[in-house]
Write a protein that holds these residues in place. Structure first.
Motif: not given
Ligand code: NDP
Length: 325
Positions: A50-74
């Protein structure tokens, strides 16, 4: 790598949530890529939208998830490909098939906890943990007031309070929701759409009021929450489900008994990787002891995120909602 993700290009109602196809880069140094298996939906996502908590746009959304580690950085040594992990404090972009995060911001999911459970309770569990242990350190025998007790955060609060031998007075918007809060461990329930909350709280506490009120509803309950406090009590107003609290005359805190008010955010309580790890460990410990669990009462396809927001803001949900990528 090409993925599908819900993004916002402008702020507004649920209709601004758009399913985009994106190119996800490889993880950089210290980062990992997670292939999501379940995504948590939280009220804060609606504030970003809604913009009540502003984000720079365009933006992804959502702060919480689960899954499988698929790739690692250095330089990532704490995790390996194939690990089951979850996160509940961003960065934004969880409404997607995959996401890139700093390795220090995720936790391994313990055996016995499903991906869906982890995605549904990390952010909410960490919130209850900091509210109950850091914002105001509850102790056995305390009596507290917690609004929206049948919601996602609310259900965990009811259970965690019972586990700590804290008497939780829970409010909810219907008799059915009150019954859910009672089953989750609320010692007393108040239907705030038809009962006088202040009178009931005074009755339950022998006239004294409670030492702390946890209020995620915001605008509609602010005054009432102050009126339920004992002298020198604390209002932790931690959300805006009914709209933000604005324009407060601080003088009312004196008139109502030298009260304290805090407006806390999980992000400041788990800002360091160490604080995040300590909080997460407590949440998973509470799950392992069967002290808390979460009912996932709403499931939606990722592409249906709009409906998930409509239901959450329309007060049609109980417990947690997840998106299935
Ligand atoms: P919930 O599942 O609790 O959903 C919100 C609930 O608020 C609704 O189900 C509804 O319950 C109640 N509500 C009261 N008035 C309104 C209204 N006008 N419109 C919509 N809902 C209303 O959501 P979450 O568990 O995701 O979050 C609960 C609260 O906690 C939110 O305010 C959220 O922002 C806040 N939060 C804050 C954090 C922080 O660190 N500050 C972290 C995590 C969450 P009912 O029908 O029973 O009234």
């Amino acid at each position: 790598m090409s993925i599908e993700a819900i993004r916002i290009h402008e702020t507004g109602g649920p209709g601004v949530l758009r399913l985009d196809t994106l190119d996800l880069p490889d993880p950089g140094p210290g980062q990992i890529r997670i292939r999501h298996t379940a995504i948590g939906v939280n009220f804060i996502d609606t504030y970003h939208r809604s913009g009540l908590y502003p984000l720079p746009l365009p933006s992804g959304i959502g702060l919480e998830a689960a899954g499988i580690v698929e790739a690692l950085g250095d330089g990532v040594t704490t995790l390996k490909e194939g690990d089951r992990v979850a996160y509940g404090s961003g960065p934004v972009g969880a409404y997607s098939q995959a996401h890139i995060l700093p390795a220090g911001r995720v936790a391994r999911i313990p055996d016995g906890v499903s991906d869906e459970q982890a995605a549904a309770l990390m952010l909410k569990g960490m919130t209850v943990r900091y509210l109950f242990k850091d914002t105001y350190a509850l102790k056995a025998g305390d009596t507290i007031l917690f609004h929206a007790a049948a919601g996602g955060v609310g259900q965990i609060a009811c259970q965690w309070a019972a586990d700590m031998a804290v008497t939780l007075i829970g409010t909810a918007g219907s008799d059915e929701k009150c019954e859910i809060a009672r089953q989750k461990g609320a010692a007393h329930v108040i239907n705030y759409s038809r009962e006088n909350v202040v009178e009931r709280v005074r009755e339950i506490t022998g006239g004294r009021g409670v030492p702390v009120v946890y209020d995620g509803v915001g605008k509609d309950t602010f005054e009432m929450s102050l009126d339920c406090l004992a002298p020198r009590g604390l209002l932790a107003t931690f959300g805006n489900a009914s709209g933000p609290v604005t324009g407060v005359n601080l003088g009312i805190l004196t008139q109502k008994g030298s009260l304290y008010v805090t407006r806390p955010s999980l992000m400041h309580y788990v800002a360091s990787d160490e604080d995040l790890a300590a909080n997460t460990a407590d949440v998973f410990d509470a799950v392992a002891r069967s002290a808390i669990s979460i009912d996932i009462n709403q499931r939606y396809a990722l592409a249906d995120a709009q409906r998930a927001h409509e239901d959450l803001e329309g007060r049609r949900t109980t417990g947690a909602s997840v998106l299935v990528p």
